[in-house]
Write an enzyme that holds these catalytic residues in place. Structure first.
Site, PDB file in Angstrom:
ATOM      1  CB  CYS A 153     -86.573 -34.952 -95.870  1.00  0.00           C
ATOM      2  SG  CYS A 153     -84.941 -34.349 -95.381  1.00  0.00           S
ATOM      3  CB  ALA A 154     -92.006 -33.039 -97.896  1.00  0.00           C
ATOM      4  CB  ALA A 172     -88.686 -32.163-101.292  1.00  0.00           C
ATOM      5  CB  SER A 179     -84.138 -32.768 -91.880  1.00  0.00           C
ATOM      6  OG  SER A 179     -85.027 -33.411 -90.979  1.00  0.00           O
ATOM      7  CG  LEU A 229     -90.941 -26.819 -94.189  1.00  0.00           C
ATOM      8  CD1 LEU A 229     -90.607 -25.541 -93.424  1.00  0.00           C
ATOM      9  CD2 LEU A 229     -90.335 -28.034 -93.492  1.00  0.00           C
ATOM     10  CG  HIS A 287     -96.193 -23.442 -96.798  1.00  0.00           C
ATOM     11  ND1 HIS A 287     -97.085 -23.747 -97.806  1.00  0.00           N
ATOM     12  CD2 HIS A 287     -95.523 -24.595 -96.543  1.00  0.00           C
ATOM     13  CE1 HIS A 287     -96.963 -25.029 -98.137  1.00  0.00           C
ATOM     14  NE2 HIS A 287     -96.023 -25.556 -97.375  1.00  0.00           N
ATOM     15  CE  LYS A 333    -100.578 -28.239-103.554  1.00  0.00           C
ATOM     16  NZ  LYS A 333    -100.480 -29.572-102.923  1.00  0.00           N
TER      17      LYS A 333
END
Length: 328
Positions: free
Chosen positions: A12-13, A16, A37, A75, A80, A98
């Protein structure tokens, strides 16, 4: 369009929640059907806020959802590779934030996993999907600004007060080169159509931020005596610019990666403004991804491109911490 690529999101960054999910929902091809999450309550809250049908309390659960075609991974950088590979082994296509990995070796392992499992893997450099970059390339090719002599790129912002931010964990892939330096690096490789031969970077390494590079200034040596000079930072005033310098003119991009897509061409005939549509780059990214998955087009940027970009980032980091010129 009735056909939709069904997306699941792991994490839930902020990128995003505020950019990629809304952009994907605005796309022609995508729908976000689930979010996961490690905190179920957080996943449920985010799902309710963004109108996502399903929320999961573990990453494994979302990978087991047969109704999901593709996974988006925002994430922290050190996760990653693991979760991209696990998603691809579950038969999901993957869009990974990225930088795609912590180093070129990890990126290569991800590329191998994509090939082995027959899925599409892409790095989320959304700015490359905007049509202005094709126009910039066309202007360069036309000879309007003459022979290329250099590129200068910047991407800086000030978030240094947020000491618990994941960007300030060195073992998690923190630092400005990973976070924003990757943009001018990728842009120069795109516009020059070549790979740099060496990197020299000077950085502000901050002990109070777990010794990550909070500011970095560098030069990448490309073939034909052309160089990218760049600076990136997380403890400086906000900028995101690009300037392409030729023998007879230059292209000025005041907001190169996010913001107003208008740019300016300075040539022998004076200065002209090139107005571009204010398109949602995250929606364009989702549509490009889906059409590659569906076999409607070839990928403009393959996993091999992501591996190549990581090789440059590896060299930049090595140079910054060793204070030496590093061959690539």
């Amino acid at each position: 369009m009735t056909r939709k690529l069904r997306w699941g999101v792991i994490g839930c960054a902020g990128i995003a929640v505020h950019s990629v999910i809304p952009g994907t929902k605005q796309s022609e091809t995508g729908e976000v059907t689930a979010i996961a999450s490690r905190d179920l309550a957080k996943a449920e809250e985010t799902a309710a806020k963004l109108g996502i049908a399903k929320a999961y309390g573990s990453y494994e659960e979302i990978l087991n959802d047969a109704d999901i075609d593709a996974i988006y991974i925002p994430l922290p950088n050190h996760l990653h590779m693991e979760w991209s590979i696990r998603a691809m082994e579950a038969g999901k296509h993957v869009l990974c934030e990225k930088p795609i990995a912590l180093n070129a070796e990890e990126a290569a392992r991800m590329a191998d996993a994509a090939a082995k499992n027959g899925v599409h893997l892409a790095e989320a450099f959304m700015y490359r999907q905007h049509p202005r970059y094709e126009e910039i390339q066309a202007i360069i090719a036309s000879g309007e600004i003459g022979e290329l002599r250099g590129i200068h790129g910047t991407f800086t912002f000030n978030n240094a007060g947020d000491s618990k931010n994941v960007r300030y964990r060195r073992d998690w892939g923190g630092g400005s080169i990973y976070d924003v330096g990757c943009y001018p690096i990728s842009a120069a490789r795109l516009l020059l159509g070549a790979e740099p031969e060496a990197a020299t970077v000077h950085a502000l390494i901050s002990p109070e931020h777990d010794n990550v590079d909070m500011m970095a200034s560098g030069i990448l040596e490309f073939p034909n005596s052309v160089a990218l000079t760049f600076d990136c930072g997380m403890w400086a005033a906000f900028r995101n610019t690009l300037e392409i310098i030729g023998t007879n003119g230059r292209i000025e991009v005041p907001e190169a990666y996010i913001g107003n897509p208008t740019f300016y061409v300075h040539s022998k005939d004076g200065k002209r403004e090139v107005t571009q549509p204010q398109l949602n780059q995250y929606a364009l990214q989702a549509d490009e991804f889906a059409r590659v998955v569906w076999g409607e087009k070839e990928a403009a940027f393959t996993p091999a491109d992501a591996v190549a970009n990581m090789k440059v980032i590896d060299a930049c980091l090595k140079s910054a911490y060793s204070r030496t010129r590093v061959s690539i």
